[in-house]
Design a protein around this motif. Structure first.
Motif, PDB file in Angstrom:
ATOM      1  N   ALA A 251       0.935  -1.308   0.002  1.00  0.00           N
ATOM      2  CA  ALA A 251       0.059   0.028  -0.190  1.00  0.00           C
ATOM      3  C   ALA A 251       0.857   1.223   0.181  1.00  0.00           C
ATOM      4  CB  ALA A 251      -0.860  -0.286   1.359  1.00  0.00           C
ATOM      5  N   LEU A 252       1.920   1.308   0.911  1.00  0.00           N
ATOM      6  CA  LEU A 252       2.907   2.398   1.065  1.00  0.00           C
ATOM      7  C   LEU A 252       3.594   2.488  -0.269  1.00  0.00           C
ATOM      8  CD1 LEU A 252       3.812   2.157   4.687  1.00  0.00           C
ATOM      9  CD2 LEU A 252       2.094   3.741   3.775  1.00  0.00           C
ATOM     10  N   ASP A 253       4.178   1.658  -0.804  1.00  0.00           N
ATOM     11  CA  ASP A 253       5.072   1.375  -2.019  1.00  0.00           C
ATOM     12  C   ASP A 253       4.339   1.977  -3.285  1.00  0.00           C
ATOM     13  OD1 ASP A 253       7.353   0.799  -0.403  1.00  0.00           O
ATOM     14  OD2 ASP A 253       7.216  -1.090  -0.989  1.00  0.00           O
ATOM     15  N   CYS A 254       2.989   1.583  -3.071  1.00  0.00           N
ATOM     16  CA  CYS A 254       2.232   2.021  -4.520  1.00  0.00           C
ATOM     17  C   CYS A 254       1.338   3.509  -4.272  1.00  0.00           C
ATOM     18  CB  CYS A 254       1.298   0.890  -4.939  1.00  0.00           C
ATOM     19  SG  CYS A 254       2.238  -0.629  -5.304  1.00  0.00           S
ATOM     20  N   GLY A 255       1.740   4.234  -3.556  1.00  0.00           N
ATOM     21  CA  GLY A 255       1.126   5.458  -3.106  1.00  0.00           C
ATOM     22  C   GLY A 255      -0.077   5.610  -2.703  1.00  0.00           C
ATOM     23  N   PHE A 256      -0.538   4.530  -1.960  1.00  0.00           N
ATOM     24  CA  PHE A 256      -2.089   4.772  -1.371  1.00  0.00           C
ATOM     25  C   PHE A 256      -1.911   5.366   0.103  1.00  0.00           C
ATOM     26  CE2 PHE A 256      -2.517   1.315  -4.486  1.00  0.00           C
ATOM     27  CZ  PHE A 256      -3.839   1.596  -5.155  1.00  0.00           C
ATOM     28  N   GLY A 257      -0.830   5.521   0.618  1.00  0.00           N
ATOM     29  CA  GLY A 257      -0.640   6.371   1.735  1.00  0.00           C
ATOM     30  C   GLY A 257      -0.951   5.465   3.113  1.00  0.00           C
ATOM     31  N   SER A 259      -3.087   1.514   4.660  1.00  0.00           N
ATOM     32  CA  SER A 259      -3.461   0.133   4.281  1.00  0.00           C
ATOM     33  C   SER A 259      -5.129   0.368   4.175  1.00  0.00           C
ATOM     34  CB  SER A 259      -3.161  -1.056   5.194  1.00  0.00           C
ATOM     35  OG  SER A 259      -3.506  -0.452   6.806  1.00  0.00           O
ATOM     36  N   SER A 260      -5.509   1.162   5.102  1.00  0.00           N
ATOM     37  CA  SER A 260      -7.070   1.346   5.015  1.00  0.00           C
ATOM     38  C   SER A 260      -7.620   2.055   3.538  1.00  0.00           C
ATOM     39  CB  SER A 260      -7.543   2.292   6.226  1.00  0.00           C
ATOM     40  OG  SER A 260      -7.001   3.462   6.022  1.00  0.00           O
ATOM     41  N   ARG A 261      -6.882   2.930   3.211  1.00  0.00           N
ATOM     42  CA  ARG A 261      -6.899   3.619   1.895  1.00  0.00           C
ATOM     43  C   ARG A 261      -6.956   2.660   0.710  1.00  0.00           C
ATOM     44  NH1 ARG A 261      -9.899   6.700  -1.496  1.00  0.00           N
ATOM     45  NH2 ARG A 261      -8.543   7.488  -3.061  1.00  0.00           N
ATOM     46  N   PHE A 262      -5.843   1.715   0.746  1.00  0.00           N
ATOM     47  CA  PHE A 262      -5.737   0.850  -0.031  1.00  0.00           C
ATOM     48  C   PHE A 262      -6.724  -0.078  -0.096  1.00  0.00           C
ATOM     49  CE2 PHE A 262      -2.807  -3.392  -1.113  1.00  0.00           C
ATOM     50  CZ  PHE A 262      -3.134  -2.947  -2.447  1.00  0.00           C
ATOM     51  N   TYR A 263      -7.318  -0.805   1.052  1.00  0.00           N
ATOM     52  CA  TYR A 263      -8.344  -1.719   1.141  1.00  0.00           C
ATOM     53  C   TYR A 263      -9.374  -1.259   0.589  1.00  0.00           C
ATOM     54  CZ  TYR A 263      -6.369  -5.590   3.897  1.00  0.00           C
ATOM     55  OH  TYR A 263      -5.820  -6.730   4.062  1.00  0.00           O
ATOM     56  N   PRO A 274      -7.427  -6.769  -1.054  1.00  0.00           N
ATOM     57  CA  PRO A 274      -6.147  -7.281  -1.097  1.00  0.00           C
ATOM     58  C   PRO A 274      -5.648  -8.524  -0.603  1.00  0.00           C
ATOM     59  CG  PRO A 274      -6.038  -5.053  -0.567  1.00  0.00           C
ATOM     60  CD  PRO A 274      -7.502  -5.306  -0.135  1.00  0.00           C
ATOM     61  N   ARG A 275      -6.148  -8.920   0.475  1.00  0.00           N
ATOM     62  CA  ARG A 275      -5.982 -10.374   0.962  1.00  0.00           C
ATOM     63  C   ARG A 275      -6.759 -11.377   0.209  1.00  0.00           C
ATOM     64  NH1 ARG A 275      -3.429 -11.176   5.446  1.00  0.00           N
ATOM     65  NH2 ARG A 275      -3.821  -8.947   6.226  1.00  0.00           N
ATOM     66  N   GLN A 276      -7.987 -11.016   0.012  1.00  0.00           N
ATOM     67  CA  GLN A 276      -9.068 -11.971  -0.736  1.00  0.00           C
ATOM     68  C   GLN A 276      -8.390 -12.225  -2.236  1.00  0.00           C
ATOM     69  OE1 GLN A 276     -12.485  -9.862  -0.442  1.00  0.00           O
ATOM     70  NE2 GLN A 276     -13.306 -11.184   1.496  1.00  0.00           N
ATOM     71  N   PHE A 277      -8.024 -11.095  -2.722  1.00  0.00           N
ATOM     72  CA  PHE A 277      -7.238 -11.276  -4.277  1.00  0.00           C
ATOM     73  C   PHE A 277      -5.955 -12.110  -4.320  1.00  0.00           C
ATOM     74  CE2 PHE A 277      -3.998  -9.596  -7.019  1.00  0.00           C
ATOM     75  CZ  PHE A 277      -4.658  -9.802  -8.246  1.00  0.00           C
TER      76      PHE A 277
END
Length: 284
Positions: A251-257, A259-263, A274-277
């Motif tokens: 999440a951080l490496d891909c720029g989402f800031g 984990s919650s925003r990424f999810y 992401p975990r299910q994927f």
């Protein structure tokens, strides 16, 4: 055209990192769609007309067609019972190809590349890819993906040789909108992991944010921030599929800031966390 991989909004519902080949019967599409792949199509019989980037492009059977599918596209005229093979090359894989920079930029800007002349080997080769892909052998599938990348490189060279110049000369004439989009796309591709806003991207591209967004929509059919989100998702899915890195790290490496925003973004766009994927990739 069958649209199993697209949602009702015309967006790709699968993984932007997935290489895929499918064969089906082409038909006119009720609406345009788009996704984060470079698409390679081969019509085996008949003819079809695409509406692409505001232009009508007619293609006859036996010639490879290549375009960046993030630009909304639609088949509007198709001869009856026309067999079509579609190859979906992930954007990140296309960007990694060793091809002429101007040709790559032209494709990202909306060039519609058609094989200059029919080759008997084209239909034979691509049909064999589709048949072998359907068997599901992972080793052969990887081999097909590698062969397809080489075929893309040859197509671009053949197109340039036929025109006596690079693909860029056959694309839409360079306009301020195209130049802005080129700079913005390059900035996003290189700095997607950083904290970016439209204002910041405009500053780096030396263009007003409103102008940047208008240009991007005119050339690519999506907003600057939508492209940024799609590109980040593509890179995140690649990491989820190919590494055991933690979801927070991705999440951080891909720029989402966070984990919650990424999810939130991932679930909204794919229907899975992401975990299910990641877990779904382990299923046969």
């Amino acid at each position: 055209m069958r649209d199993d991989h697209f949602n009702r909004s015309g967006e790709w519902a699968g993984s932007p990192r997935s290489f895929l080949i499918e064969r089906h019967t082409a038909d006119a599409m009720s609406a345009a769609h788009w996704h984060d792949h470079v698409e390679i199509n081969l019509l085996l019989d008949g003819a079809m007309t695409y509406l692409f980037n505001g232009r009508q492009e007619r293609v006859e059977a036996g010639r490879l067609v290549l375009f960046w599918a993030a630009i909304p596209h639609q088949t509007i005229l198709v001869t009856p019972e026309a067999p079509l093979i579609c190859v979906y090359l992930p954007l990140v894989d296309f960007l990694a190809l060793s091809i002429d920079k101007k040709a790559r930029q032209a494709i990202m800007q909306g060039a519609f590349v058609v094989e200059p002349r029919r080759r008997e080997t084209t239909s034979l080769t691509v049909s064999a890819w589709a048949e072998e892909w359907g068997r599901g052998d992972p080793i052969r599938r990887q081999l097909i993906a590698d062969e397809a990348k080489l075929r893309v490189r040859r197509l671009i060279l053949d197109h340039a040789d036929d025109r006596g110049s690079s693909i860029a000369a056959a694309a839409t004439p360079v306009s301020p909108a195209i130049r802005h989009s080129e700079v913005l796309t390059d900035l996003i591709n290189r700095h997607f992991s950083e904290s970016l806003s439209l204002v910041e991207l405009g500053r780096r591209a030396n263009v007003h944010p409103t102008t940047a967004n208008r240009a991007f929509r005119d050339v690519l059919g999506i907003s600057v921030m939508e492209y940024l989100t799609r590109y980040r998702l593509a890179r995140a899915m690649q990491r989820l599929a190919e590494t055991e890195d933690s979801i927070l790290e991705i999440a951080l490496d891909c720029g989402f800031g966070s984990s919650s925003r990424f999810y939130d973004v991932f679930k909204q766009r794919t229907g899975k966390t992401p975990r299910q994927f990641r877990l779904s990739l382990d299923k046969p």
